[in-house]
Design an enzyme around this catalytic site. Structure first.
Site, PDB file in Angstrom:
ATOM      1  N   HIS A  39      35.827  58.882  19.352  1.00 51.83           N
ATOM      2  CA  HIS A  39      35.530  57.642  18.599  1.00 51.83           C
ATOM      3  C   HIS A  39      34.052  57.311  18.842  1.00 51.83           C
ATOM      4  O   HIS A  39      33.723  56.302  19.467  1.00 51.83           O
ATOM      5  CB  HIS A  39      36.454  56.520  19.081  1.00 51.83           C
ATOM      6  CG  HIS A  39      36.539  55.354  18.161  1.00 51.83           C
ATOM      7  ND1 HIS A  39      35.857  55.278  16.962  1.00 51.83           N
ATOM      8  CD2 HIS A  39      37.250  54.182  18.253  1.00 51.83           C
ATOM      9  CE1 HIS A  39      36.127  54.122  16.370  1.00 51.83           C
ATOM     10  NE2 HIS A  39      36.972  53.449  17.134  1.00 51.83           N
ATOM     11  N   GLN A  67      32.399  53.826  18.069  1.00 56.77           N
ATOM     12  CA  GLN A  67      32.776  52.789  19.032  1.00 56.77           C
ATOM     13  C   GLN A  67      31.902  52.882  20.282  1.00 56.77           C
ATOM     14  O   GLN A  67      31.491  51.866  20.852  1.00 56.77           O
ATOM     15  CB  GLN A  67      34.251  52.955  19.417  1.00 56.77           C
ATOM     16  CG  GLN A  67      34.739  51.908  20.380  1.00 56.77           C
ATOM     17  CD  GLN A  67      34.850  50.534  19.744  1.00 56.77           C
ATOM     18  OE1 GLN A  67      35.468  50.387  18.704  1.00 56.77           O
ATOM     19  NE2 GLN A  67      34.253  49.531  20.345  1.00 56.77           N
ATOM     20  N   ARG A  82      37.806  58.310   8.946  1.00 61.32           N
ATOM     21  CA  ARG A  82      38.749  58.143  10.070  1.00 61.32           C
ATOM     22  C   ARG A  82      39.944  59.040   9.797  1.00 61.32           C
ATOM     23  O   ARG A  82      40.611  58.888   8.776  1.00 61.32           O
ATOM     24  CB  ARG A  82      39.193  56.685  10.189  1.00 61.32           C
ATOM     25  CG  ARG A  82      40.388  56.505  11.116  1.00 61.32           C
ATOM     26  CD  ARG A  82      40.649  55.060  11.466  1.00 61.32           C
ATOM     27  NE  ARG A  82      39.653  54.575  12.397  1.00 61.32           N
ATOM     28  CZ  ARG A  82      39.766  53.449  13.076  1.00 61.32           C
ATOM     29  NH1 ARG A  82      40.835  52.687  12.940  1.00 61.32           N
ATOM     30  NH2 ARG A  82      38.803  53.068  13.902  1.00 61.32           N
ATOM     31  N   ARG A 128      29.710  46.796  16.627  1.00 59.73           N
ATOM     32  CA  ARG A 128      30.050  47.872  15.679  1.00 59.73           C
ATOM     33  C   ARG A 128      29.144  47.792  14.454  1.00 59.73           C
ATOM     34  O   ARG A 128      28.669  48.809  13.944  1.00 59.73           O
ATOM     35  CB  ARG A 128      31.524  47.766  15.239  1.00 59.73           C
ATOM     36  CG  ARG A 128      32.543  47.984  16.334  1.00 59.73           C
ATOM     37  CD  ARG A 128      32.549  49.414  16.835  1.00 59.73           C
ATOM     38  NE  ARG A 128      32.844  50.397  15.800  1.00 59.73           N
ATOM     39  CZ  ARG A 128      34.053  50.744  15.369  1.00 59.73           C
ATOM     40  NH1 ARG A 128      35.114  50.197  15.901  1.00 59.73           N
ATOM     41  NH2 ARG A 128      34.211  51.663  14.429  1.00 59.73           N
ATOM     42  N   CYS A 139      37.970  48.362  23.119  1.00 59.54           N
ATOM     43  CA  CYS A 139      37.547  48.551  21.721  1.00 59.54           C
ATOM     44  C   CYS A 139      38.367  47.730  20.748  1.00 59.54           C
ATOM     45  O   CYS A 139      37.919  47.480  19.633  1.00 59.54           O
ATOM     46  CB  CYS A 139      37.591  50.037  21.353  1.00 59.54           C
ATOM     47  SG  CYS A 139      39.250  50.740  21.279  1.00 59.54           S
ATOM     48  N   ASP A 194      41.885  50.924  26.997  1.00 58.86           N
ATOM     49  CA  ASP A 194      42.262  51.011  25.587  1.00 58.86           C
ATOM     50  C   ASP A 194      43.779  51.118  25.552  1.00 58.86           C
ATOM     51  O   ASP A 194      44.415  51.350  26.593  1.00 58.86           O
ATOM     52  CB  ASP A 194      41.593  52.244  24.951  1.00 58.86           C
ATOM     53  CG  ASP A 194      41.899  52.379  23.472  1.00 58.86           C
ATOM     54  OD1 ASP A 194      42.219  51.357  22.818  1.00 58.86           O
ATOM     55  OD2 ASP A 194      41.820  53.513  22.940  1.00 58.86           O
TER      56      ASP A 194
HETATM   57  N1  NVA Z   1      42.681  54.967  20.961  1.00 59.43           N
HETATM   58  C1  NVA Z   1      42.960  54.066  19.864  1.00 59.43           C
HETATM   59  C2  NVA Z   1      41.707  53.450  19.349  1.00 59.43           C
HETATM   60  C3  NVA Z   1      41.895  52.444  18.250  1.00 59.43           C
HETATM   61  C4  NVA Z   1      40.605  51.887  17.753  1.00 59.43           C
HETATM   62  C5  NVA Z   1      43.691  54.807  18.770  1.00 59.43           C
HETATM   63  O1  NVA Z   1      43.318  55.938  18.465  1.00 59.43           O
HETATM   64  O2  NVA Z   1      44.646  54.251  18.209  1.00 59.43           O
HETATM   65  N1   CP Z   2      38.040  49.528  17.523  1.00 60.65           N
HETATM   66  C1   CP Z   2      38.423  49.965  16.329  1.00 60.65           C
HETATM   67  O1   CP Z   2      38.051  51.080  15.873  1.00 60.65           O
HETATM   68  O2   CP Z   2      39.179  49.062  15.621  1.00 60.65           O
HETATM   69  P1   CP Z   2      39.910  49.302  14.235  1.00 60.65           P
HETATM   70  O3   CP Z   2      41.035  50.276  14.467  1.00 60.65           O
HETATM   71  O4   CP Z   2      40.408  47.937  13.814  1.00 60.65           O
HETATM   72  O5   CP Z   2      38.912  49.872  13.249  1.00 60.65           O
END
Ligand code: NVA
Ligand code: CP
Length: 307
Positions: free
Chosen positions: A128, A131, A101, A292, A264, A224
């Site tokens: 992502h 997801q 990540r 997931r 998500c 989101d």
């Molecule tokens: N769009 C959000 C997704 C979190 C799982 C982010 O990047 O923070």
């Molecule tokens: N949806 C998602 O990726 O959640 P986290 O940021 O908790 O991993």
């Protein structure tokens, strides 16, 4: 040849369908596949915070017979101190796969180019894709088939979720609509890539500014956070622009009466979605969060089979 999963369109429509079928099988028979027995280790690296991704990869790797090695960038040499390619060269001699990540997609591409083990995008600024495998699995669980369904993502179309929705749903043969303010539209390149995929799958792609037109008649409504990780300093400006895209019961009333609601998570209740929708009968967010685990296990099994 080593396969990586950095974007939703790194897998073909047939491969996506195969992974989703395997995910449903693994949900029904959790310990059937043990490709990491040994145990082999999978590195799971985080430059940003996580609850679901961290837990689902750790549990999933253990279910597959392996050991998850969770690495926070802050405690490692990655992130300014050592390049992604050098890190990849060190890891590939000891781990079966690398899950990461991070911020820019370019880092993932460097990591993948530098290693012979599969690299998986566990969220970048641009995409992502893990997801989306979970979201498609969840929609399939509730609706049976994906092809032909209309799915609307409302909010930050330029975010990882907006852009992954375009690519993954086009791959699945769905009609995908993004409803976002013009300044937060998805990248033109991603829209073009999704549109090309849609011509071969029978799906379609539309980017709209009007949220009601985007949601009208949809089978699935998704949103989101308006403030993705890394954008925290823009919160006030974003909240001012995204208000019209909030998913509340009035917005849901423009979709089909039995439309599913997905998010998500984590959610900012009262901002992108109201509590009555996210906690209401059309919401499938807990199935989505569970998916997931199954979807990522299927992905890892599939990637390791291609080695
Ligand atoms: N769009 C959000 C997704 C979190 C799982 C982010 O990047 O923070
Ligand atoms: N949806 C998602 O990726 O959640 P986290 O940021 O908790 O991993």
């Amino acid at each position: 040849m080593t396969r990586h999963f950095l974007r939703d369109d790194d897998i073909s429509p047939a491969e996506q369908a195969e992974i989703l079928t395997l995910a449903a099988e693994l949900k029904a028979d959790r310990w059937r596949e043990r490709p990491l027995a040994g145990p082999q280790t999978v590195a799971v690296i985080f430059d940003k915070s996580s609850t679901r991704t961290r837990v689902s990869f750790a549990v999933g790797i253990a279910d597959l017979g392996g050991v998850p090695l969770i690495i926070s960038t802050a405690d490692s040499q990655l992130g300014g101190k050592e390049t992604a390619s050098d890190t990849a060269r060190v890891l590939e001699r000891q781990v079966a796969a690398i899950v990461w990540r991070t911020y820019g997609q370019a880092g993932l591409e460097l990591m993948a180019a530098g290693t012979k083990v599969p690299v998986v995008n566990a969220l970048s600024d641009e995409f992502h894709p893990c997801q989306l495998l979970a979201d498609l699995m969840t929609i399939k669980q509730h609706r049976g088939e994906l092809a032909g369904l209309t799915v609307t993502f409302l909010g930050d179309g330029a975010s990882n979720m907006g852009q992954s929705y375009l690519l993954a749903c086009a791959t699945a043969g769905m009609n995908v609509r993004i409803g976002s303010p013009a300044a937060y539209a998805p990248s033109a390149d991603v829209v073009t890539d999704a549109a090309i995929i849609a011509t071969s799958t029978g799906g379609s792609v539309a980017v709209m500014v009007d949220p009601v037109a985007a949601v009208s008649g949809a089978d699935v409504v998704v949103t989101d956070t308006w403030v993705s990780m890394g954008k925290e300093s823009e919160k006030a400006a974003r909240v001012a622009v995204f208000g019209a895209y909030q998913v509340d019961s009035a917005m849901m009333s423009h979709a089909k009466a039995d439309a599913l609601f997905l998010h998500c998570l984590p959610a900012d209740r009262g901002y992108e979605v109201t509590a009555d929708v996210i906690d209401g009968p059309q919401s499938v967010i807990w199935d989505e969060a569970e998916s997931r685990l199954h979807a990522q296990k299927a992905l890892l099994v599939w990637l390791l089979r291609q080695q």
